[in-house]
Scaffold this active site. Structure first.
Site, PDB file in Angstrom:
ATOM      1  N   LYS A 265      45.036 113.576  97.830  1.00  0.00           N
ATOM      2  CA  LYS A 265      46.774 113.054  98.117  1.00  0.00           C
ATOM      3  C   LYS A 265      46.050 112.025  99.162  1.00  0.00           C
ATOM      4  CE  LYS A 265      51.174 111.480  97.306  1.00  0.00           C
ATOM      5  NZ  LYS A 265      52.213 112.013  97.260  1.00  0.00           N
ATOM      6  N   ASP A 270      53.822 105.960 102.485  1.00  0.00           N
ATOM      7  CA  ASP A 270      54.409 106.165 100.376  1.00  0.00           C
ATOM      8  C   ASP A 270      55.974 104.870 100.986  1.00  0.00           C
ATOM      9  OD1 ASP A 270      56.023 106.642  98.093  1.00  0.00           O
ATOM     10  OD2 ASP A 270      55.937 108.962  98.293  1.00  0.00           O
ATOM     11  N   LYS A 277      62.014 104.767  99.067  1.00  0.00           N
ATOM     12  CA  LYS A 277      62.779 104.788  99.196  1.00  0.00           C
ATOM     13  C   LYS A 277      64.017 105.063  99.760  1.00  0.00           C
ATOM     14  CE  LYS A 277      59.065 107.821  99.248  1.00  0.00           C
ATOM     15  NZ  LYS A 277      59.236 108.985  98.585  1.00  0.00           N
ATOM     16  N   ASP A 288      52.141 111.182 103.532  1.00  0.00           N
ATOM     17  CA  ASP A 288      52.141 111.392 102.448  1.00  0.00           C
ATOM     18  C   ASP A 288      50.291 111.510 102.086  1.00  0.00           C
ATOM     19  OD1 ASP A 288      53.067 111.991 100.051  1.00  0.00           O
ATOM     20  OD2 ASP A 288      53.168 109.919  99.182  1.00  0.00           O
ATOM     21  N   ASP A 347      57.657 105.923  92.951  1.00  0.00           N
ATOM     22  CA  ASP A 347      57.977 106.163  93.535  1.00  0.00           C
ATOM     23  C   ASP A 347      57.219 107.503  92.932  1.00  0.00           C
ATOM     24  OD1 ASP A 347      58.336 107.622  95.994  1.00  0.00           O
ATOM     25  OD2 ASP A 347      60.285 108.124  95.824  1.00  0.00           O
ATOM     26  N   GLU A 349      54.026 107.631  92.457  1.00  0.00           N
ATOM     27  CA  GLU A 349      52.319 107.795  92.899  1.00  0.00           C
ATOM     28  C   GLU A 349      50.892 108.423  93.030  1.00  0.00           C
ATOM     29  OE1 GLU A 349      54.169 107.641  94.846  1.00  0.00           O
ATOM     30  OE2 GLU A 349      52.794 108.770  96.825  1.00  0.00           O
ATOM     31  N   ARG A 351      50.875 111.103  91.883  1.00  0.00           N
ATOM     32  CA  ARG A 351      49.939 112.232  90.327  1.00  0.00           C
ATOM     33  C   ARG A 351      48.753 110.878  90.037  1.00  0.00           C
ATOM     34  NH1 ARG A 351      56.376 112.895  87.971  1.00  0.00           N
ATOM     35  NH2 ARG A 351      56.059 112.876  90.281  1.00  0.00           N
TER      36      ARG A 351
END
Ligand code: BES
Ligand code: ZN
Ligand code: ZN
Length: 501
Positions: A265, A270, A277, A288, A347, A349, A351
């Protein structure tokens, strides 16, 4: 780091000597030689506690004997070596690495025999020293304009040993390869998100490919659109920075078979998108892309050690931002696999990015898959900051991976993924899947979502949200990116024999 051999203490040409002090030093064969080299007072200081033998305690004492080069000795407490594990020795060497930076010591000598413990050979010690001290020595690169202290490097290590040096030197070199790869991954994690964007991550991968002769392919936004990679594109929609799908191939065998796929990833920032967030929750989300860093670090080791294995690395890189065009809850998207997803949370995201990356890795021939991602806060709630959470669809494959993680000392813990969990992931009135089944079991739902795209390929999911970024300094490194899983992935690739139960 250059690793050199010395047979006796008199041959030492560095200004620093590093000596392990065990609870029962006198049982070490060469101890008498050391005492007569340094002077009798050393035994007195050990007895009085001025030189500490407690594990992980370091004592620095000047040297005033007849060797003209040597000026100081760093004593490293090992405690009772009957209970000394490889992990603890690695951590102890991490602290030595920190001390070496503090002392600005770039060349030094290590007396190997003084560190020997029952199952740990001099060859192992050389590896653990190079790896541990190399990691401990790491400093986060910064942008302070007021700082003009020149950087220091670990240049040379000399080992006092009577054993066959060829093996020891190899082992030392390998340990340092591992440390350098971890440190490079750490730097990627530590880079600010305005400096490390998806395009920059791709540039880094291209450089790595040129350095080690990997095949490389970088897909830009137009190409992703052409291919229909709706997962990564949805996440990227709110950004003015282009996404990249990065593929590296290392061919260590004649034929492209038994291919291990490493998928990372690479969310370079993010914000949470429209499921934004909180202002404190967002800080640190430059990390991230820790999964991408782990995969790239492992590829660096693979490039150096050239194992007889085939590896394809795929990284989905983008940031998760907000704009008038950003994806949002209630959208339905079509992933590269063709599967549709109802967005419930912008959020969740990672996956979506991984879904496309995993499908792409399979298309490139991956017969085994390991994905690595800072995927959920849930894994931190479940396991804390020192354990990587894992899921798998193949216990035999996972057992092999666990062997590697035990060797590297990177703690991995398997979590359950049940048919009931999978059902929750597949629950949607509008699409094949949903990207956020509820506020329970985050780690399992997130990893399980990625599992929906692997079909029957043996697969391991690693959630490193807790382990990728240290909130405070620890034995093997400073606060910041840890480079977690770089070493385990590389050790796994090196050792994996394609035989599973
Ligand atoms: N990048 C985060 C996960 C994360 C959290 C990484 C803390 C590092 C530290 C991920 O994209 C995320 O936001 N996950 C959500 C999922 C939820 C919205 C379903 C989470 O874990 O809260
Ligand atoms: Zn997120
Ligand atoms: Zn994320």
């Amino acid at each position: 780091m250059i690793c050199k051999e010395k047979k006796t203490f008199d041959e030492i040409t560095t200004e620093l000597l590093i000596v392990g002090v065990q609870k029962n030093c006198e049982h070490i064969k060469g101890w008498k030689d050391f005492v007569s080299f340094y002077g009798e007072q050393v035994e007195k200081w050990i007895r009085s506690g001025d030189i500490e033998t407690e594990r992980k305690k370091l004592t620095r004492i000047p040297y005033v004997g007849s060797n003209q080069h040597l000026q100081r000795v760093l004593f490293v407490g090992l405690g009772d070596t009957k209970t000394l594990t490889r992990n603890e020795l690695r951590e102890t060497f991490g602290l030595v690495g920190k001390k070496l930076r503090e002392m600005k010591a770039d060349n030094f000598t290590l007396w190997l025999e003084s560190f020997t413990a029952a199952p740990i050979s001099e060859k192992d010690i050389a590896f653990l020293f190079a790896e541990g001290s190399g990691m401990g020595f790491y400093q986060v690169p910064h942008y302070k304009t007021t700082c003009n202290v020149p950087d220091v490097y670990l240049d040379e290590v000399h080992f006092v040993t009577k054993e066959d040096f060829e093996e020891i030197a190899e082992s030392c070199k390998l340990g340092y390869i591992y440390a350098e790869a971890v440190n490079e991954a750490r730097t990627l994690v530590n880079l600010p998100p305005n400096i490390l964007r998806a395009t920059d991550l791709a540039d880094y991968a291209v450089n790595l490919a040129h350095q080690y002769g990997f095949e490389v392919e970088i897909l830009n936004k137009a190409q992703l659109e052409e291919l229909g990679m709706g997962g990564i594109l949805a996440v990227n929609k709110g950004s003015t920075n282009e996404p990249r799908m990065i593929t590296l191939k290392y061919k260590g065998m004649e034929q492209w078979k038994n291919v291990i796929g490493l998928v990372g990833k690479g969310v370079t920032y993010d914000t949470g998108g429209y499921s934004i967030k909180s202002k404190t929750g967002m800080v640190g989300m430059k990390g991230d892309m820790g999964g991408a860093a782990a995969v790239l670090g492992a590829m660096k080791i693979i490039g150096e050690t050239k194992p007889k294995k085939n590896v394809v690395a795929v990284i989905g890189a983008t940031d998760n931002m907000i704009s008038g065009d950003a994806f949002k809850p209630d959208d339905v998207i079509t992933t590269y696999s063709g599967k549709t997803v109802e967005i419930k949370n912008a959020d969740a995201e990672g996956r979506l990015v991984l879904a496309d990356a995993v499908t792409y890795a399979k298309q490139h021939g991956a017969d085994y898959l390991i994905d690595v991602a800072t995927l959920t806060g849930g894994v931190i709630t479940a396991l804390g900051y020192d354990k990587t959470g894992a899921l798998t669809n193949h216990e035999g494959f996972f057992d092999k991976f666990m062997e590697a993680s035990i060797k590297t000392g990177e703690f991995v813990w398997g979590m359950p993924l049940t048919e009931r969990d999978k059902k929750r992931i597949r629950e949607s009135q509008l699409a094949d899947l949903n990207n956020s089944p509820g506020s329970d079991g985050h780690m399992i739902f997130a990893g399980g979502f990625v599992g929906e795209f692997v079909d029957n390929t043996p697969w391991i999911h690693l959630d490193i949200a807790g382990t990728s970024d240290a909130s405070k300094p620890y034995e093997l490194g400073p606060k910041g990116g840890t480079g977690v899983m770089v070493r385990t992935l590389a050790a796994f690739v090196e050792d994996f024999a394609f035989k599973m139960d």
